[in-house]
Design a protein around this motif. Structure first.
Motif, PDB file in Angstrom:
ATOM      1  N   ALA A  33      17.303  48.371  31.377  1.00  0.00           N
ATOM      2  CA  ALA A  33      18.712  48.232  30.969  1.00  0.00           C
ATOM      3  C   ALA A  33      18.850  47.266  29.795  1.00  0.00           C
ATOM      4  O   ALA A  33      19.801  46.491  29.714  1.00  0.00           O
ATOM      5  CB  ALA A  33      19.583  47.794  32.137  1.00  0.00           C
ATOM      6  N   LYS A  34      17.890  47.319  28.877  1.00  0.00           N
ATOM      7  CA  LYS A  34      17.908  46.506  27.650  1.00  0.00           C
ATOM      8  C   LYS A  34      17.753  47.422  26.444  1.00  0.00           C
ATOM      9  O   LYS A  34      17.224  48.529  26.544  1.00  0.00           O
ATOM     10  CB  LYS A  34      16.755  45.484  27.637  1.00  0.00           C
ATOM     11  CG  LYS A  34      16.555  44.703  28.920  1.00  0.00           C
ATOM     12  CD  LYS A  34      17.679  43.731  29.198  1.00  0.00           C
ATOM     13  CE  LYS A  34      17.374  42.931  30.472  1.00  0.00           C
ATOM     14  NZ  LYS A  34      18.535  42.135  30.917  1.00  0.00           N
ATOM     15  N   PHE A  35      18.209  46.938  25.284  1.00  0.00           N
ATOM     16  CA  PHE A  35      18.007  47.705  24.060  1.00  0.00           C
ATOM     17  C   PHE A  35      17.756  46.773  22.883  1.00  0.00           C
ATOM     18  O   PHE A  35      18.093  45.591  22.918  1.00  0.00           O
ATOM     19  CB  PHE A  35      19.172  48.657  23.779  1.00  0.00           C
ATOM     20  CG  PHE A  35      20.493  48.004  23.443  1.00  0.00           C
ATOM     21  CD1 PHE A  35      20.967  47.978  22.136  1.00  0.00           C
ATOM     22  CD2 PHE A  35      21.279  47.437  24.439  1.00  0.00           C
ATOM     23  CE1 PHE A  35      22.191  47.399  21.828  1.00  0.00           C
ATOM     24  CE2 PHE A  35      22.515  46.863  24.141  1.00  0.00           C
ATOM     25  CZ  PHE A  35      22.968  46.843  22.839  1.00  0.00           C
ATOM     26  N   GLU A 108      22.165  46.278  28.194  1.00  0.00           N
ATOM     27  CA  GLU A 108      23.044  47.432  28.034  1.00  0.00           C
ATOM     28  C   GLU A 108      24.395  47.155  28.693  1.00  0.00           C
ATOM     29  O   GLU A 108      24.507  46.341  29.603  1.00  0.00           O
ATOM     30  CB  GLU A 108      22.406  48.675  28.651  1.00  0.00           C
ATOM     31  CG  GLU A 108      21.190  49.161  27.881  1.00  0.00           C
ATOM     32  CD  GLU A 108      20.690  50.513  28.372  1.00  0.00           C
ATOM     33  OE1 GLU A 108      21.282  51.059  29.334  1.00  0.00           O
ATOM     34  OE2 GLU A 108      19.722  51.021  27.794  1.00  0.00           O
ATOM     35  N   PHE A 109      25.436  47.859  28.223  1.00  0.00           N
ATOM     36  CA  PHE A 109      26.789  47.656  28.728  1.00  0.00           C
ATOM     37  C   PHE A 109      27.046  48.541  29.941  1.00  0.00           C
ATOM     38  O   PHE A 109      26.370  49.545  30.159  1.00  0.00           O
ATOM     39  CB  PHE A 109      27.823  48.006  27.651  1.00  0.00           C
ATOM     40  CG  PHE A 109      27.475  47.524  26.265  1.00  0.00           C
ATOM     41  CD1 PHE A 109      26.921  46.265  26.071  1.00  0.00           C
ATOM     42  CD2 PHE A 109      27.703  48.327  25.167  1.00  0.00           C
ATOM     43  CE1 PHE A 109      26.605  45.822  24.804  1.00  0.00           C
ATOM     44  CE2 PHE A 109      27.393  47.896  23.887  1.00  0.00           C
ATOM     45  CZ  PHE A 109      26.827  46.643  23.708  1.00  0.00           C
ATOM     46  N   ASP A 110      28.046  48.177  30.690  1.00  0.00           N
ATOM     47  CA  ASP A 110      28.554  49.036  31.756  1.00  0.00           C
ATOM     48  C   ASP A 110      29.232  50.231  31.103  1.00  0.00           C
ATOM     49  O   ASP A 110      30.206  50.069  30.358  1.00  0.00           O
ATOM     50  CB  ASP A 110      29.548  48.248  32.618  1.00  0.00           C
ATOM     51  CG  ASP A 110      30.093  49.060  33.789  1.00  0.00           C
ATOM     52  OD1 ASP A 110      29.827  50.277  33.858  1.00  0.00           O
ATOM     53  OD2 ASP A 110      30.802  48.474  34.627  1.00  0.00           O
ATOM     54  N   ASP A 159      20.854  59.110  23.546  1.00  0.00           N
ATOM     55  CA  ASP A 159      20.981  57.756  24.078  1.00  0.00           C
ATOM     56  C   ASP A 159      21.686  56.858  23.060  1.00  0.00           C
ATOM     57  O   ASP A 159      21.173  56.641  21.967  1.00  0.00           O
ATOM     58  CB  ASP A 159      19.590  57.199  24.396  1.00  0.00           C
ATOM     59  CG  ASP A 159      19.633  55.811  25.002  1.00  0.00           C
ATOM     60  OD1 ASP A 159      20.736  55.313  25.315  1.00  0.00           O
ATOM     61  OD2 ASP A 159      18.546  55.216  25.185  1.00  0.00           O
ATOM     62  N   PRO A 160      22.855  56.317  23.396  1.00  0.00           N
ATOM     63  CA  PRO A 160      23.569  55.462  22.430  1.00  0.00           C
ATOM     64  C   PRO A 160      22.864  54.141  22.163  1.00  0.00           C
ATOM     65  O   PRO A 160      23.193  53.457  21.191  1.00  0.00           O
ATOM     66  CB  PRO A 160      24.922  55.239  23.110  1.00  0.00           C
ATOM     67  CG  PRO A 160      24.638  55.366  24.573  1.00  0.00           C
ATOM     68  CD  PRO A 160      23.589  56.436  24.669  1.00  0.00           C
ATOM     69  N   PHE A 161      21.896  53.783  23.029  1.00  0.00           N
ATOM     70  CA  PHE A 161      21.205  52.514  22.867  1.00  0.00           C
ATOM     71  C   PHE A 161      19.857  52.666  22.154  1.00  0.00           C
ATOM     72  O   PHE A 161      19.085  51.708  22.086  1.00  0.00           O
ATOM     73  CB  PHE A 161      21.006  51.847  24.230  1.00  0.00           C
ATOM     74  CG  PHE A 161      22.307  51.524  24.926  1.00  0.00           C
ATOM     75  CD1 PHE A 161      23.147  50.553  24.427  1.00  0.00           C
ATOM     76  CD2 PHE A 161      22.688  52.216  26.061  1.00  0.00           C
ATOM     77  CE1 PHE A 161      24.352  50.251  25.054  1.00  0.00           C
ATOM     78  CE2 PHE A 161      23.892  51.927  26.700  1.00  0.00           C
ATOM     79  CZ  PHE A 161      24.726  50.942  26.196  1.00  0.00           C
ATOM     80  N   ILE A 173      28.591  49.805  17.774  1.00  0.00           N
ATOM     81  CA  ILE A 173      28.149  49.809  19.164  1.00  0.00           C
ATOM     82  C   ILE A 173      28.722  48.601  19.907  1.00  0.00           C
ATOM     83  O   ILE A 173      28.929  48.633  21.122  1.00  0.00           O
ATOM     84  CB  ILE A 173      26.598  49.813  19.240  1.00  0.00           C
ATOM     85  CG1 ILE A 173      26.096  49.937  20.677  1.00  0.00           C
ATOM     86  CG2 ILE A 173      26.007  48.564  18.614  1.00  0.00           C
ATOM     87  CD1 ILE A 173      26.185  51.312  21.248  1.00  0.00           C
ATOM     88  N   PHE A 174      29.037  47.530  19.162  1.00  0.00           N
ATOM     89  CA  PHE A 174      29.572  46.306  19.775  1.00  0.00           C
ATOM     90  C   PHE A 174      31.094  46.213  19.695  1.00  0.00           C
ATOM     91  O   PHE A 174      31.688  45.374  20.359  1.00  0.00           O
ATOM     92  CB  PHE A 174      28.952  45.082  19.100  1.00  0.00           C
ATOM     93  CG  PHE A 174      27.467  44.982  19.283  1.00  0.00           C
ATOM     94  CD1 PHE A 174      26.926  44.678  20.520  1.00  0.00           C
ATOM     95  CD2 PHE A 174      26.598  45.187  18.214  1.00  0.00           C
ATOM     96  CE1 PHE A 174      25.551  44.585  20.697  1.00  0.00           C
ATOM     97  CE2 PHE A 174      25.222  45.103  18.378  1.00  0.00           C
ATOM     98  CZ  PHE A 174      24.697  44.801  19.627  1.00  0.00           C
ATOM     99  N   THR A 175      31.725  47.042  18.883  1.00  0.00           N
ATOM    100  CA  THR A 175      33.189  46.964  18.740  1.00  0.00           C
ATOM    101  C   THR A 175      33.924  48.060  19.500  1.00  0.00           C
ATOM    102  O   THR A 175      35.124  47.945  19.738  1.00  0.00           O
ATOM    103  CB  THR A 175      33.612  47.035  17.264  1.00  0.00           C
ATOM    104  OG1 THR A 175      33.309  48.336  16.741  1.00  0.00           O
ATOM    105  CG2 THR A 175      32.906  45.975  16.435  1.00  0.00           C
TER     106      THR A 175
END
Length: 273
Positions: A33-35, A108-110, A159-161, A173-175
């Motif tokens: 669960a990391k990117f 990774e985000f929820d 995969d978005p990550f 990806i952060f906004t």
């Protein structure tokens, strides 16, 4: 305030190097669960959006930069792992012969639908079975540009990550809020009005469609884009509240999926202004 302490890594076989390098593969991202994020610009976008890396990797060949100094000071408060290593090892980690001088590992985000507050924005982008990470990243970037709330990925999207999608998003990806769901989960959620008013589902289509210019868009508007080669399944299109068509003046019979999403998003934005 003081910067986070650094530790030096000099060996290619170091377990941390192996772990970070493994994040280039989807199965390892999913397990941990990391990117991985490359470059000071994206790391700065993350920091300014409230996200900090759990691991910061610095090249010994980097140039001093005030934004990097601010990032290291912030990490001094979180206990993040800050690593200094050679350009060769950083190249091994990123898979690039000429890597960025800075990289970071993020959690990774929820991505559950429950994280979406549909009332927070007039426009939301939805992608179904989108396979190209570059297109996915472009849709995130488009969402940021038009003030959309985020991107909802339906069924078997890229995969978005992935490094490619993160890079193509140019920091979005952060906004942008990001959620993933199956169609049979998404549609009831949309109709239920959970976390805000029920949304209008709009798709580009040739079936019973009206011109996209001046169409009766309603907020919150969920713009649905299909697979790059197959488009949307017929039953998905049938479930939409509004189907719109864009004129093709040349030999091409369709736009790139991400570009179609961008054209529609700006038209919806204009209709709400």
């Amino acid at each position: 305030m003081t910067s986070a302490p650094r530790r030096e890594i000099t060996g290619f076989s170091n377990p941390t190097v192996k772990f970070i390098r493994s994040l280039r593969e989807k199965k390892h991202r999913k397990t941990s669960a990391k990117f991985l994020v490359e470059g000071l610009r994206l790391l700065t976008d993350a920091r300014e959006s409230g996200y900090l890396p759990e691991i910061l990797i610095l090249s010994t060949a980097r140039e001093p930069h005030p934004l990097l100094e601010k990032l290291e000071i912030d990490l001094g408060q979180t206990g993040a792992d800050v690593i200094e290593t050679s350009p060769d090892i950083l190249a091994k980690i990123t898979g690039k012969s000429n890597p960025q001088a800075v990289a970071g590992v993020f959690a990774e985000f929820d991505t559950s639908l429950d994280t979406i507050d549909r009332s927070s924005a007039y426009i939301w982008l939805v992608a179904q079975d989108l396979r190209d990470p570059g297109n996915l990243g472009t849709m995130l970037r488009t969402g940021d540009a038009v003030g959309a709330g985020g991107l909802i990925l339906i069924d078997d999207c890229a995969d978005p990550f992935s490094v490619e999608a993160v890079r193509a998003s140019m920091g979005a990806i952060f906004t942008q809020k990001l959620a993933k769901a199956r169609w049979d989960e998404f549609l009831p959620w949309l109709r239920s009005g959970k976390n805000g008013a029920p949304g209008q589902l709009v798709a580009a289509s040739l079936r019973d469609a009206v011109p996209y210019r001046g169409a009766p868009y309603q907020a919150p508007c969920f713009l649905l884009v299909g697979n790059e080669s197959q488009g949307l399944p017929e039953d998905y299109e049938a479930a939409c509240d509004l189907r719109v068509t864009m004129p093709m003046k040349g030999r091409a019979d369709s736009l790139n999926a991400a570009m179609a999403g961008a054209v529609l998003a700006y038209e919806v934005l204009a209709s709400f202004d």
